[in-house]
Write a protein that holds these residues in place. Sequence first.
Motif, mmCIF file in Angstrom:
data_model
loop_
_atom_site.group_PDB
_atom_site.id
_atom_site.type_symbol
_atom_site.label_atom_id
_atom_site.label_comp_id
_atom_site.label_asym_id
_atom_site.label_seq_id
_atom_site.Cartn_x
_atom_site.Cartn_y
_atom_site.Cartn_z
ATOM 1 N N ALA A 125 25.575 -2.140 -0.013
ATOM 2 C CA ALA A 125 24.631 -1.775 -1.074
ATOM 3 C C ALA A 125 23.991 -3.025 -1.647
ATOM 4 C CB ALA A 125 25.371 -1.006 -2.179
ATOM 5 N N LYS A 126 22.877 -2.810 -2.357
ATOM 6 C CA LYS A 126 22.228 -3.906 -3.087
ATOM 7 C C LYS A 126 22.682 -3.858 -4.533
ATOM 8 C CE LYS A 126 18.083 -4.094 -0.269
ATOM 9 N NZ LYS A 126 16.672 -3.715 -0.122
ATOM 10 N N ASN A 127 22.857 -5.018 -5.136
ATOM 11 C CA ASN A 127 23.310 -5.024 -6.527
ATOM 12 C C ASN A 127 22.125 -4.732 -7.454
ATOM 13 O OD1 ASN A 127 24.426 -5.330 -9.030
ATOM 14 N ND2 ASN A 127 25.677 -7.093 -8.465
ATOM 15 N N GLY B 91 -0.556 -1.948 -3.748
ATOM 16 C CA GLY B 91 -0.593 -3.388 -4.019
ATOM 17 C C GLY B 91 -1.924 -3.829 -4.610
ATOM 18 N N PHE B 92 -1.898 -5.012 -5.215
ATOM 19 C CA PHE B 92 -3.102 -5.575 -5.843
ATOM 20 C C PHE B 92 -3.830 -6.527 -4.893
ATOM 21 C CE2 PHE B 92 -0.133 -4.566 -9.238
ATOM 22 C CZ PHE B 92 -0.934 -3.884 -10.141
ATOM 23 N N GLY B 93 -3.150 -6.920 -3.808
ATOM 24 C CA GLY B 93 -3.734 -7.910 -2.915
ATOM 25 C C GLY B 93 -3.271 -9.311 -3.263
ATOM 26 N N GLY B 94 -1.977 -9.464 -3.444
ATOM 27 C CA GLY B 94 -1.425 -10.797 -3.704
ATOM 28 C C GLY B 94 -1.753 -11.324 -5.092
ATOM 29 N N GLY C 123 3.958 2.406 -4.449
ATOM 30 C CA GLY C 123 3.605 3.459 -3.493
ATOM 31 C C GLY C 123 4.622 3.576 -2.386
ATOM 32 N N ARG C 124 5.878 3.249 -2.683
ATOM 33 C CA ARG C 124 6.923 3.278 -1.653
ATOM 34 C C ARG C 124 7.439 4.690 -1.380
ATOM 35 N NH1 ARG C 124 5.009 -0.731 -0.519
ATOM 36 N NH2 ARG C 124 5.625 -2.823 -1.134
ATOM 37 N N THR C 125 7.278 5.617 -2.342
ATOM 38 C CA THR C 125 7.756 6.982 -2.114
ATOM 39 C C THR C 125 6.562 7.939 -2.111
ATOM 40 O OG1 THR C 125 8.129 7.281 -4.490
ATOM 41 C CG2 THR C 125 10.000 6.587 -3.179
HETATM 42 P P1 NAP Z 1 8.088 -6.507 -3.080
HETATM 43 O O1 NAP Z 1 8.447 -7.256 -1.852
HETATM 44 O O2 NAP Z 1 8.307 -7.144 -4.371
HETATM 45 O O3 NAP Z 1 6.569 -6.050 -3.040
HETATM 46 C C1 NAP Z 1 5.746 -6.196 -1.897
HETATM 47 C C2 NAP Z 1 4.341 -5.893 -2.329
HETATM 48 O O4 NAP Z 1 4.230 -4.525 -2.730
HETATM 49 C C3 NAP Z 1 3.877 -6.683 -3.542
HETATM 50 O O5 NAP Z 1 3.474 -7.992 -3.188
HETATM 51 C C4 NAP Z 1 2.747 -5.808 -4.023
HETATM 52 O O6 NAP Z 1 1.624 -5.900 -3.149
HETATM 53 C C5 NAP Z 1 3.324 -4.426 -3.816
HETATM 54 N N1 NAP Z 1 4.026 -3.958 -5.010
HETATM 55 C C6 NAP Z 1 5.355 -4.006 -5.293
HETATM 56 N N2 NAP Z 1 5.620 -3.416 -6.465
HETATM 57 C C7 NAP Z 1 4.419 -3.005 -6.959
HETATM 58 C C8 NAP Z 1 4.036 -2.317 -8.131
HETATM 59 N N3 NAP Z 1 4.926 -1.909 -9.048
HETATM 60 N N4 NAP Z 1 2.704 -2.073 -8.313
HETATM 61 C C9 NAP Z 1 1.784 -2.446 -7.382
HETATM 62 N N5 NAP Z 1 2.106 -3.083 -6.236
HETATM 63 C C10 NAP Z 1 3.406 -3.352 -6.022
HETATM 64 O O7 NAP Z 1 8.846 -5.136 -3.145
HETATM 65 P P2 NAP Z 1 9.013 -3.958 -2.088
HETATM 66 O O8 NAP Z 1 8.518 -4.394 -0.733
HETATM 67 O O9 NAP Z 1 8.417 -2.730 -2.688
HETATM 68 O O10 NAP Z 1 10.558 -3.748 -2.115
HETATM 69 C C11 NAP Z 1 11.488 -4.779 -1.852
HETATM 70 C C12 NAP Z 1 12.860 -4.222 -2.071
HETATM 71 O O11 NAP Z 1 12.911 -3.727 -3.418
HETATM 72 C C13 NAP Z 1 13.209 -3.020 -1.208
HETATM 73 O O12 NAP Z 1 13.829 -3.363 -0.030
HETATM 74 C C14 NAP Z 1 14.138 -2.261 -2.101
HETATM 75 O O13 NAP Z 1 15.417 -2.820 -1.999
HETATM 76 C C15 NAP Z 1 13.687 -2.579 -3.476
HETATM 77 N N6 NAP Z 1 13.021 -1.446 -4.131
HETATM 78 C C16 NAP Z 1 11.696 -1.521 -4.480
HETATM 79 C C17 NAP Z 1 11.122 -0.445 -5.124
HETATM 80 C C18 NAP Z 1 9.661 -0.477 -5.545
HETATM 81 O O14 NAP Z 1 9.245 0.442 -6.271
HETATM 82 N N7 NAP Z 1 8.848 -1.464 -5.138
HETATM 83 C C19 NAP Z 1 11.867 0.687 -5.432
HETATM 84 C C20 NAP Z 1 13.203 0.723 -5.060
HETATM 85 C C21 NAP Z 1 13.765 -0.350 -4.418
HETATM 86 P P3 NAP Z 1 0.411 -6.912 -3.401
HETATM 87 O O15 NAP Z 1 0.890 -8.272 -3.028
HETATM 88 O O16 NAP Z 1 -0.670 -6.381 -2.521
HETATM 89 O O17 NAP Z 1 0.047 -6.805 -4.861
#
Ligand code: NAP
Length: 249
Positions: A195-197, A49-52, A33-35
């Motif tokens: 950038a990130k790899n 998120g699922f809640g950990g 749900g990031r976008t």
């Molecule tokens: P994260 O630190 O791995 O995830 C944080 C929390 O978000 C997870 O513990 C989970 O919450 C929830 N989550 C992540 N991915 C999920 C999924 N596919 N379905 C359901 N819940 C999900 O990742 P982030 O905070 O999203 O991103 C960390 C870095 O990843 C960013 O800075 C960016 O560089 C990169 N990134 C991520 C995404 C993405 O789609 N996540 C996209 C582009 C880039 P719960 O613990 O509550 O389950």
Amino acid sequence: MTRILLLGGTTEASALARRLADAGVDAIFSYAGRTESPVAQPLPTRVGGFGGVDGLAAYLRAERITHVIDATHPFAAGMSRNALAACTLTRTPICTLERAPWVVGPGDDWRAVADTAGAVAALPHDPTRIFLAIGKQTLADFAARPQHRYLLRLVDAPTAPLPLTDVTLILARGPFDEADDLALLQTYRIGLIVAKNAGGSGADAKLKAARTLGIPVILIDRPTLPARRVFTEIDDVLYWLSHPARLGL
Ligand code: NAP
């Protein structure tokens, strides 16, 4: 009966979702749900998120998930760690679909750093026009270096004020084109890219353009994760799903 939880957010996850849907496999797609408007999927989709670890374990049991496929972004390490732990708890087989990292080639001027703090520490002292191609979550770390002019490219308009002062924001969603990124770097007279790899072909245009223009790149390495079953090809994931006995599942 196979019932898959596909943890998505990448181009590869979307491609796998298409393959699973075409094959009529019972699967649920999960977005963080990031976008604001994520790409629509051909599978039933849940968001958030699922809640950990415990929340995910409960979800796997409630939904009677038989396999988890972690196709999250290589930097989404929290989700990957939680998925591994929840699958261990519930004895659910899990694999990762992950694109290979980018590898330095002739003409590249890359400096690898371990994390965002390493990238900040590696910035030059003199004011520089920097393309900060790292998403939105770790921008605040760069506030410690206010002498630079930052160019950001984000998918959605920020809902809170940006933590950087001298900043230009562009809204765009990949995949990006090399000619466009070349023009971008020239238009903004970029002197350095951070950038990130992430790997893959959707975001490497900026690196190709940097090579052409001789622009240095600070490339943040992927976070380290526990040993996992990782595939880089969708066909290998599908083989894994359909041959559990041979893989000792
Ligand atoms: P994260 O630190 O791995 O995830 C944080 C929390 O978000 C997870 O513990 C989970 O919450 C929830 N989550 C992540 N991915 C999920 C999924 N596919 N379905 C359901 N819940 C999900 O990742 P982030 O905070 O999203 O991103 C960390 C870095 O990843 C960013 O800075 C960016 O560089 C990169 N990134 C991520 C995404 C993405 O789609 N996540 C996209 C582009 C880039 P719960 O613990 O509550 O389950």
